[in-house]
Design a protein around this motif. Structure first.
Motif, PDB file in Angstrom:
ATOM      1  N   LEU A 209     -40.818 -65.256 -26.897  1.00 28.51           N
ATOM      2  CA  LEU A 209     -40.182 -66.060 -25.856  1.00 28.51           C
ATOM      3  C   LEU A 209     -39.173 -65.189 -25.110  1.00 28.51           C
ATOM      4  O   LEU A 209     -38.289 -64.594 -25.714  1.00 28.51           O
ATOM      5  CB  LEU A 209     -39.491 -67.257 -26.501  1.00 28.51           C
TER       6      LEU A 209
ATOM      7  N   ASP B  96     -37.225 -66.299 -22.416  1.00 29.00           N
ATOM      8  CA  ASP B  96     -36.082 -67.049 -21.907  1.00 29.00           C
ATOM      9  C   ASP B  96     -36.012 -68.372 -22.658  1.00 29.00           C
ATOM     10  O   ASP B  96     -36.884 -69.230 -22.496  1.00 29.00           O
ATOM     11  CB  ASP B  96     -36.224 -67.282 -20.406  1.00 29.00           C
ATOM     12  N   THR B  97     -34.994 -68.531 -23.491  1.00 32.86           N
ATOM     13  CA  THR B  97     -34.866 -69.747 -24.294  1.00 32.86           C
ATOM     14  C   THR B  97     -34.218 -70.897 -23.534  1.00 32.86           C
ATOM     15  O   THR B  97     -34.039 -71.977 -24.088  1.00 32.86           O
ATOM     16  CB  THR B  97     -34.019 -69.467 -25.552  1.00 32.86           C
ATOM     17  N   SER B  98     -33.870 -70.681 -22.271  1.00 39.34           N
ATOM     18  CA  SER B  98     -33.281 -71.747 -21.469  1.00 39.34           C
ATOM     19  C   SER B  98     -34.224 -72.952 -21.418  1.00 39.34           C
ATOM     20  O   SER B  98     -35.451 -72.799 -21.376  1.00 39.34           O
ATOM     21  CB  SER B  98     -33.020 -71.242 -20.046  1.00 39.34           C
TER      22      SER B  98
ATOM     23  N   TRP C  97     -43.190 -66.849 -21.780  1.00 36.68           N
ATOM     24  CA  TRP C  97     -43.604 -66.075 -22.940  1.00 36.68           C
ATOM     25  C   TRP C  97     -44.316 -64.817 -22.471  1.00 36.68           C
ATOM     26  O   TRP C  97     -44.796 -64.740 -21.338  1.00 36.68           O
ATOM     27  CB  TRP C  97     -44.542 -66.886 -23.835  1.00 36.68           C
TER      28      TRP C  97
ATOM     29  N   HIS D 218     -37.386 -75.748 -16.871  1.00 37.53           N
ATOM     30  CA  HIS D 218     -38.841 -75.675 -16.811  1.00 37.53           C
ATOM     31  C   HIS D 218     -39.284 -74.488 -15.964  1.00 37.53           C
ATOM     32  O   HIS D 218     -38.836 -74.316 -14.829  1.00 37.53           O
ATOM     33  CB  HIS D 218     -39.418 -76.960 -16.207  1.00 37.53           C
ATOM     34  N   VAL D 219     -40.205 -73.684 -16.475  1.00 35.77           N
ATOM     35  CA  VAL D 219     -40.772 -72.568 -15.725  1.00 35.77           C
ATOM     36  C   VAL D 219     -42.020 -73.055 -14.999  1.00 35.77           C
ATOM     37  O   VAL D 219     -42.865 -73.747 -15.580  1.00 35.77           O
ATOM     38  CB  VAL D 219     -41.109 -71.387 -16.661  1.00 35.77           C
TER      39      VAL D 219
ATOM     40  N   GLN E 136     -41.947 -72.829 -20.978  1.00 33.47           N
ATOM     41  CA  GLN E 136     -41.056 -71.678 -21.017  1.00 33.47           C
ATOM     42  C   GLN E 136     -41.838 -70.388 -20.803  1.00 33.47           C
ATOM     43  O   GLN E 136     -43.070 -70.364 -20.863  1.00 33.47           O
ATOM     44  CB  GLN E 136     -40.320 -71.632 -22.367  1.00 33.47           C
TER      45      GLN E 136
ATOM     46  N   VAL F  99     -37.930 -71.292 -11.914  1.00 28.42           N
ATOM     47  CA  VAL F  99     -37.536 -72.326 -12.866  1.00 28.42           C
ATOM     48  C   VAL F  99     -37.052 -73.551 -12.109  1.00 28.42           C
ATOM     49  O   VAL F  99     -36.606 -73.472 -10.963  1.00 28.42           O
ATOM     50  CB  VAL F  99     -36.432 -71.837 -13.835  1.00 28.42           C
TER      51      VAL F  99
ATOM     52  N   ASP G 142     -45.814 -74.357 -23.569  1.00 28.06           N
ATOM     53  CA  ASP G 142     -44.930 -75.432 -24.023  1.00 28.06           C
ATOM     54  C   ASP G 142     -45.002 -75.615 -25.535  1.00 28.06           C
ATOM     55  O   ASP G 142     -44.820 -76.717 -26.046  1.00 28.06           O
ATOM     56  CB  ASP G 142     -45.245 -76.739 -23.295  1.00 28.06           C
TER      57      ASP G 142
END
Length: 678
Positions: A77, A79-81, A66, A84-85, A64, A101, A58
């Motif tokens: 990173l 996935d920049t969405s 990484w 929440h992972v 996210q 997610v 985080d």
């Protein structure tokens, strides 16, 4: 198999198989940005060689995905969405990283996968409206991933009109709103038609070149997770059943026929693995035991149970994590010893002979949260502790553990200012003689004989356990001059199966009394000021907070309920179907135990509420819908009490975004300071 009639594994699927859908690539820059918040790293999964690790972090304000080398800080990173992972798994062939997610923080999760370089991002399951999905095991060759898809069956309640707002409702400074949406009626017995989940487990090809393969299918199910696939692909190991009645089930992959069933422990869902020849199943189980141990189930030529042996156990300690490392030659075992972890590895001999002595791993901090293999000889371990936020350590086979360079140092993992406080164990005795657990956090500068204002914080579950780990909320309260006592009342894990089951049925009344007994013990120990006590908690802890305030109205000066249930009838009608199935075993059945649940509901005793109340909720919470907070706040206001609701945007049952977490803990500390210190 020992399955109840309402949760049969079937071979008659009615759900739609998931189809991989490509998404636009969303990797971050190759240069890792400088973190803008004190951050943590957790849930690691290494590539087959153990050289690179995917993990959740985080550092940019939200959890996210990484990835990067285990030995350098060259992470990026994937996935920049903003979703929440929650889970991560690198494929055995190294080609894919799968992850779960939670869009908007809701309980409607999706399974995605991406290439290690950030390309090829796609959703594998959970994209259909109303459905959700979560990870299972990869096949040993990495060509397919097991996923579980939950789809609702039945009717859901309709939307609310404005007239359904609680009496006295007002919006609060733009932070709190009442969501129009599905909410059941109050606890007068008039509930809408129940919604049921169908859980279906498939093997899915991330590349989309082959059709999904059905592994298992259940209706009215509480949980269903694929924990392992045998090396030859013939067998799958499933975890199923409601809390307190989990089962490990071995099924034949070709026709979904179950061949072996054994009760297993609650807690971490990854309950076991097959041996390389699939003749032994290694399980983390409390079958016929008070505490979970490592068991070996030996299978015969028909894949049925031949015999069962206890490989290793520890007195008064639960085995809470199990994984196979060093090319499946050793088991990595994390034991829970009164809330702190002991990590060791054990050579696997088939479970028929006395195993060699285990090799203990030195830990830099108190609690192990995940262990995963890293190449043929090592492993990576996620740790949490009282002096830092979570981090990841690399553990070579013949060298001491080392913190990964991309995990923040102890000092950088926590906000600047007040140094973290190491808690001390404090065990109260309940009025019926049951010994309770817990940890006491003393505000800095407080003299040993000086009673302090004290906040009792109650964890969720109820089967969770308070652990000696850094909590920014506790840190905020301590910095305002308040102590924090975080007890384990009956129903908590870590103290044996009898302790977990002690709150079943009418035992929940005793759990409510446990809260009062813990407060009394803190006062009798000279730690807490009896005139300045408060109570708060999250999820089940939020329910217990409300219950404590209406059953022991003279004990506390205020309370904060966070995503807590206020009425069991409305909770059961509004929660996720799978959660309702599981919760019925713990709390009581919404129909058969209607009278008990009404008696246990804080809304049934709301006239006893005497003190100011703050309710906090995530707007997308599908586990405990926001209506649970709305109705208790409305009822308190209707009775002339001070009551407020803080509704956090883009959050679900757990608060993940840095800004919302900061808003929550400051609002909670402000509230406590106002009513406890003012």
């Amino acid at each position: 198999m020992a399955a109840d009639a309402r949760n049969q594994l079937t071979t008659d699927p009615v759900s739609t198989a998931p189809v991989a859908e490509p998404l636009a690539d969303a990797p971050g820059p190759r240069e890792a940005p400088r973190p803008w918040v004190a951050h943590g790293c957790w849930y690691p999964s290494a590539d087959p060689q153990g050289e690179n690790v995917a993990f959740i972090c985080d550092r940019e304000g939200a959890p996210q995905l990484w990835a990067g080398p285990a030995g350098s800080d060259d992470v990026h990173l994937l996935d920049t969405s903003p979703d929440h992972v929650t889970e991560v798994s690198w494929s055995p062939d190294g080609r894919w990283i799968a992850y779960t997610v939670s869009p908007g923080g809701s309980g409607h999760t999706r399974v995605l996968c991406v290439r290690p370089d950030g390309s090829g991002r796609r959703v594998l399951a959970g994209a259909q409206p109303g459905s959700s999905a979560y990870l299972g095991s990869w096949t040993p060759d990495g060509t397919a991933l097991a996923v579980t898809v939950a789809e609702p069956v039945g009717e859901s309640p309709g939307p609310l009109a404005d007239t359904d707002r609680p009496a006295g409702w007002t919006e609060r400074d733009g932070h709190a709103t009442l969501l129009d949406g599905a909410r059941p009626v109050a606890s007068d017995g008039r509930t809408p038609a129940p919604v049921r989940d169908r859980l279906t487990a498939y093997l899915v090809d991330p590349a989309g070149t082959s059709a999904p393969h059905l592994l298992a299918d259940e209706t009215e199910a509480a949980t269903l997770r694929v924990c392992d696939i045998s090396q030859d692909g013939r067998l799958a190991l499933l975890r199923r059943g409601p809390r307190g009645r989990r089962e490990a089930v071995v099924v034949r992959s070709a026709d979904q026929t179950p061949t072996c069933t054994l009760p297993v422990a609650d807690g971490d869902p990854w309950i076991g693995r097959f041996s390389s020849d699939a003749r032994t199943v290694w399980l983390r189980s409390n079958h016929d035991r008070e505490f979970a141990a490592l068991l070996a189930v030996h299978l015969d030529g028909a894949d049925e149970r031949k015999d069962l042996t206890v490989v290793t156990a520890r007195d008064a300690c639960d085995l809470e994590l199990l994984t196979l490392v060093e090319s499946d030659r050793r088991a990595a075992l994390a034991w829970n010893d009164g809330g702190t972890s002991v990590l060791e590895t054990l050579p696997l001999t088939g479970g028929r002979t006395e195993p060699p002595a285990p090799r203990e791993v030195t830990l830099a901090h108190e609690v192990v949260t995940r262990v995963t293999p890293a190449g043929p000889y090592g492993m990576v371990v996620a740790l949490s502790g009282s002096l830092r936020r979570p981090g990841v350590w690399s553990v070579p086979a013949s060298a001491p553990p080392a913190r990964t360079p991309w995990s923040a140092s102890d000092a950088d993992s926590v906000p600047q200012g007040l140094p973290p406080v190491r808690p001390v164990p404090l065990r109260a005795t309940a009025r019926d003689g049951l010994l309770l657990g817990g940890w006491y956090h003393r505000a800095p500068g407080r003299g040993p004989g000086e009673p302090a204002p004290c906040v009792l914080h109650l964890h969720g579950g109820p089967e969770e356990q308070e652990r000696p780990v850094f909590d920014p909320l506790y840190q905020e309260l301590l910095g305002r001059g308040m102590d924090v006592f975080a007890p384990d009342v009956r129903g908590s894990s870590g103290w044996g199966r009898s302790f977990v089951d002690a709150d079943l049925g009418e035992g929940r009344f005793a759990a409510i009394d446990d809260v009062a007994d813990c407060a009394t013990h803190a006062v009798a120990s000279g730690l807490a000021d009896p005139r300045r006590l408060a109570v708060m908690g999250h999820s089940y802890g939020g329910y217990l907070t409300l219950a404590s305030l209406v059953w022991h109205p003279a004990l506390f000066r205020t309370g904060i309920t966070v995503c807590g249930m206020s009425d069991f009838a409305t909770f059961f009608a509004g929660t996720e179907p799978w959660l309702a199935e599981s919760a019925a075993h713990k709390y009581g059945h919404p129909e058969r135990d209607r009278d008990l649940l009404r008696a246990l509901s804080p809304m049934s005793r709301v006239d006893e509420l005497r003190v100011p109340l703050l309710a906090v909720h995530g707007e997308h919470d599908t586990n405990v819908p926001p209506g649970e907070s709305e109705q208790i706040v409305g009822a308190a206001r209707a009775r002339g009490l001070v009551a407020e609701l803080l509704l956090l945007r883009d959050e679900g049952h757990d608060f993940r975004r840095a800004g919302n977490r900061r808003l929550f803990r400051r609002a909670a500390a402000d509230w406590m300071q106002r009513w406890l210190l003012g």
